[in-house]
Design an enzyme around this catalytic site. Structure first.
Site, PDB file in Angstrom:
ATOM      1  N   TYR A 112      -1.312   9.315   1.986  1.00 45.99           N
ATOM      2  CA  TYR A 112      -1.176  10.336   0.904  1.00 45.99           C
ATOM      3  C   TYR A 112      -0.291   9.579  -0.194  1.00 45.99           C
ATOM      4  O   TYR A 112       0.719   8.780   0.121  1.00 45.99           O
ATOM      5  CB  TYR A 112      -0.428  11.556   1.352  1.00 45.99           C
ATOM      6  CG  TYR A 112      -1.121  12.775   1.047  1.00 45.99           C
ATOM      7  CD1 TYR A 112      -1.724  13.135  -0.206  1.00 45.99           C
ATOM      8  CD2 TYR A 112      -1.592  13.359   2.224  1.00 45.99           C
ATOM      9  CE1 TYR A 112      -2.571  14.015  -0.029  1.00 45.99           C
ATOM     10  CE2 TYR A 112      -2.389  14.555   2.140  1.00 45.99           C
ATOM     11  CZ  TYR A 112      -2.888  14.723   0.834  1.00 45.99           C
ATOM     12  OH  TYR A 112      -3.780  15.792   0.709  1.00 45.99           O
ATOM     13  N   GLU A 142       0.474  10.967  -3.851  1.00 42.03           N
ATOM     14  CA  GLU A 142       0.574  11.794  -5.067  1.00 42.03           C
ATOM     15  C   GLU A 142       1.383  11.388  -6.045  1.00 42.03           C
ATOM     16  O   GLU A 142       2.535  10.926  -5.612  1.00 42.03           O
ATOM     17  CB  GLU A 142       0.964  13.527  -4.581  1.00 42.03           C
ATOM     18  CG  GLU A 142      -0.043  14.325  -4.195  1.00 42.03           C
ATOM     19  CD  GLU A 142       0.168  15.590  -3.871  1.00 42.03           C
ATOM     20  OE1 GLU A 142       1.352  16.095  -4.260  1.00 42.03           O
ATOM     21  OE2 GLU A 142      -0.725  16.397  -3.289  1.00 42.03           O
ATOM     22  N   ASP A 193     -18.143   9.140 -22.998  1.00 43.62           N
ATOM     23  CA  ASP A 193     -18.384   9.229 -21.765  1.00 43.62           C
ATOM     24  C   ASP A 193     -19.345   8.050 -21.158  1.00 43.62           C
ATOM     25  O   ASP A 193     -20.643   8.464 -21.778  1.00 43.62           O
ATOM     26  CB  ASP A 193     -18.761  10.732 -21.269  1.00 43.62           C
ATOM     27  CG  ASP A 193     -19.325  10.694 -19.918  1.00 43.62           C
ATOM     28  OD1 ASP A 193     -19.570   9.861 -19.286  1.00 43.62           O
ATOM     29  OD2 ASP A 193     -19.399  12.086 -19.537  1.00 43.62           O
ATOM     30  N   THR A 241     -18.161   6.482 -14.632  1.00 41.24           N
ATOM     31  CA  THR A 241     -18.148   6.584 -13.125  1.00 41.24           C
ATOM     32  C   THR A 241     -18.641   4.908 -12.702  1.00 41.24           C
ATOM     33  O   THR A 241     -18.953   4.127 -13.580  1.00 41.24           O
ATOM     34  CB  THR A 241     -19.465   7.448 -12.754  1.00 41.24           C
ATOM     35  OG1 THR A 241     -20.471   7.094 -13.342  1.00 41.24           O
ATOM     36  CG2 THR A 241     -18.973   8.830 -12.828  1.00 41.24           C
ATOM     37  N   LYS A 250     -22.608   3.755 -10.829  1.00 42.12           N
ATOM     38  CA  LYS A 250     -24.002   3.923 -11.355  1.00 42.12           C
ATOM     39  C   LYS A 250     -24.303   2.280 -11.872  1.00 42.12           C
ATOM     40  O   LYS A 250     -24.519   1.558 -11.077  1.00 42.12           O
ATOM     41  CB  LYS A 250     -24.281   4.513 -12.682  1.00 42.12           C
ATOM     42  CG  LYS A 250     -23.852   6.264 -12.423  1.00 42.12           C
ATOM     43  CD  LYS A 250     -24.001   7.197 -13.366  1.00 42.12           C
ATOM     44  CE  LYS A 250     -23.878   8.656 -13.221  1.00 42.12           C
ATOM     45  NZ  LYS A 250     -22.754   9.009 -13.084  1.00 42.12           N
ATOM     46  N   ARG A 284     -18.134   5.034  -5.322  1.00 51.04           N
ATOM     47  CA  ARG A 284     -18.289   6.240  -6.065  1.00 51.04           C
ATOM     48  C   ARG A 284     -16.990   6.866  -6.622  1.00 51.04           C
ATOM     49  O   ARG A 284     -16.023   7.179  -5.870  1.00 51.04           O
ATOM     50  CB  ARG A 284     -19.009   7.180  -5.020  1.00 51.04           C
ATOM     51  CG  ARG A 284     -19.294   8.701  -5.548  1.00 51.04           C
ATOM     52  CD  ARG A 284     -20.083   9.189  -4.542  1.00 51.04           C
ATOM     53  NE  ARG A 284     -21.699   8.513  -4.537  1.00 51.04           N
ATOM     54  CZ  ARG A 284     -22.659   8.918  -5.583  1.00 51.04           C
ATOM     55  NH1 ARG A 284     -22.404   9.808  -6.188  1.00 51.04           N
ATOM     56  NH2 ARG A 284     -23.739   7.963  -5.482  1.00 51.04           N
TER      57      ARG A 284
HETATM   58  N1  DSN Z   1     -25.527  13.661 -12.158  1.00 52.98           N
HETATM   59  C1  DSN Z   1     -25.610  12.322 -12.659  1.00 52.98           C
HETATM   60  C2  DSN Z   1     -26.730  12.005 -13.372  1.00 52.98           C
HETATM   61  O1  DSN Z   1     -27.550  11.789 -12.440  1.00 52.98           O
HETATM   62  O2  DSN Z   1     -27.007  11.280 -14.476  1.00 52.98           O
HETATM   63  C3  DSN Z   1     -24.649  12.341 -13.748  1.00 52.98           C
HETATM   64  O3  DSN Z   1     -23.371  12.822 -13.359  1.00 52.98           O
END
Ligand code: DSN
Length: 413
Positions: A64, A66, A218, A244, A247, A253
């Site tokens: 933990y 925080e 984003d 993120t 991707k 993730r």
């Molecule tokens: N759900 C994702 C996508 O497939 O683009 C985005 O968060």
């Protein structure tokens, strides 16, 4: 797909899991087989290295922590402090912004990263200008069914009939709605997003009205392309950048929130205690490994191949007579509008799954069907480029998809 060392690691994982739960181990094995036996064209997915998976599955899950580095609410955090600091430094290095930006590596996901930005820069009811989900934006860019759309007053700029962002509409909507924040970025937009142009549109509006407007990008989808220099960077022009790591970045993730150094405190307290509790230090370890992998020269080559493969596959669809939204692609994905084919995105997605091709359905500009059914499919080349697909392989898959669509059309007649 995986090297011998990676496969040894993956089988050691299931053996270890099987000692506690053979059922869970069997399901993990089934998923491994599913991933091995199907072609993955999901634009938001990828295949991480075993090193990323191993770090994410490490003993850091037990801790933990925080709070922030050096200011935790638990003792015993000196080692995770080292990890979190290392992760932050590496991600700033990946984007070449160590001098100008701060990064918070705690967001559990892209959605969480977006909420850290909203929490830092907005108060309930504030107006935000973004791209709608239907036009290619994300759920957290103000969809009425998402908390973003419930907490804040989102208004949207439009795309034209072909699907291109209408920059003039951003200028017009700024003056019409006086938003506090502009969000640029998308989940299903296949063209370059001109962050510098939006910056000057905002600057012009600010000079005219004296209103302060924050600018957020984003880049969840295109982050890898920004790293490789094949998409313009939002750094330097945006106050806050979210993404993120799983991707095109091909990592663990999770999410990251970058902000200009002057907003570091705002972002950190928006992440904790604003929107999250304890950070996932094992995921932060996985994110750190991902950053180190992105710094390798072969990562840039990988991304260049992703984009080249995407263009080839997209061109093949155009040659076969399909309607591609915007008539092409500049990045790792493209959208096929199936309206002229009179089949739904859902039907095509399901039929392709039966044939071992995994992709997802998507709304198209001016969508006539429901968001559940849709009239389009979204195709991405990042995951299979990781597994070594060449342009020729993607052309072959394009023809398999064409066969499936033609079969569905024949059934409809
Ligand atoms: N759900 C994702 C996508 O497939 O683009 C985005 O968060």
């Amino acid at each position: 797909m995986y090297s011998k060392t990676d496969l040894n690691y993956l089988s050691s994982v299931t053996e270890t899991v099987a000692a506690s739960s053979p059922e869970v181990a069997a399901i993990i094995n089934k998923e491994l087989e599913r991933q091995r036996d199907n072609v993955c064209l999901i634009a938001s997915e990828n295949f991480t290295s075993a090193a990323v998976m191993a770090a994410t599955g490490s003993c850091l899950t037990n801790k933990y922590s925080e709070g922030m580095v050096g200011k935790r609410y638990y003792s015993g955090c000196s080692v995770v402090d080292e990890m979190e600091l290392f992760c932050r430094e590496k991600w700033l290095e990946v984007f070449g912004v160590s001098e100008t930006y701060h990064v918070n590596v705690q967001p559990h996901s892209g959605s969480q990263a977006n909420f850290t930005a909203y929490t830092a820069f907005l108060t309930k009811g504030d107006t935000v200008l973004s791209m709608s989900l239907a036009n290619g934006g994300h759920l957290t860019h103000g969809s009425p069914v998402n908390n973003s759309g419930k907490l804040y007053n989102f208004v949207h700029y439009e795309v034209d009939e072909e699907g291109f962002i209408q920059y003039d509409d951003i200028a017009a909507k700024l003056r019409e709605h006086n938003p506090k924040l502009v969000v640029a970025g998308a989940s299903s937009y296949s063209r370059i997003i001109d962050f510098a142009r939006i910056r000057s549109i905002i600057d012009e509006y600010t000079a005219e009205t004296g209103n302060t407007v924050f600018f957020m990008a984003d880049i969840a989808h295109i982050a890898g392309l920004v790293v490789a220099g094949v998409h313009p960077t939002p750094f330097g022009v945006c106050d806050v950048v979210t993404l993120t790591t799983h991707k095109t970045l091909r990592g663990a993730r999770g999410g990251l929130t970058f902000a200009k150094k002057e907003y570091a405190k705002k972002i950190d307290s928006a992440a904790f205690p604003g929107t999250q509790g304890g950070p996932l230090q094992h995921v932060i370890a996985g994110k750190a490994v991902s950053a180190v992998e992105c710094l390798k020269p072969e990562y840039k080559t990988y991304i260049e191949n992703v984009v080249a493969n995407c263009k080839v596959m997209c061109d093949e669809f155009i040659k076969m007579g399909y309607k591609v939204v915007t008539g092409g692609t500049d990045n790792h994905l493209f959208l096929v509008d199936l309206t002229p084919n009179n089949v739904s995105g859902l039907a095509v997605q399901n039929e392709l799954e039966r044939r071992g091709i995994i992709l997802n359905r998507n709304c198209v500009p001016g969508e006539k069907r429901s968001a559940y059914e849709t009239s389009g499919i979204r195709i991405g080349t990042a995951p299979e480029t990781t597994r070594g697909f060449t342009a020729e392989d993607f052309v072959k898959v394009a023809h398999r998809i064409d066969e499936a669509i033609k079969d569905l059309m024949a059934q409809n007649n």
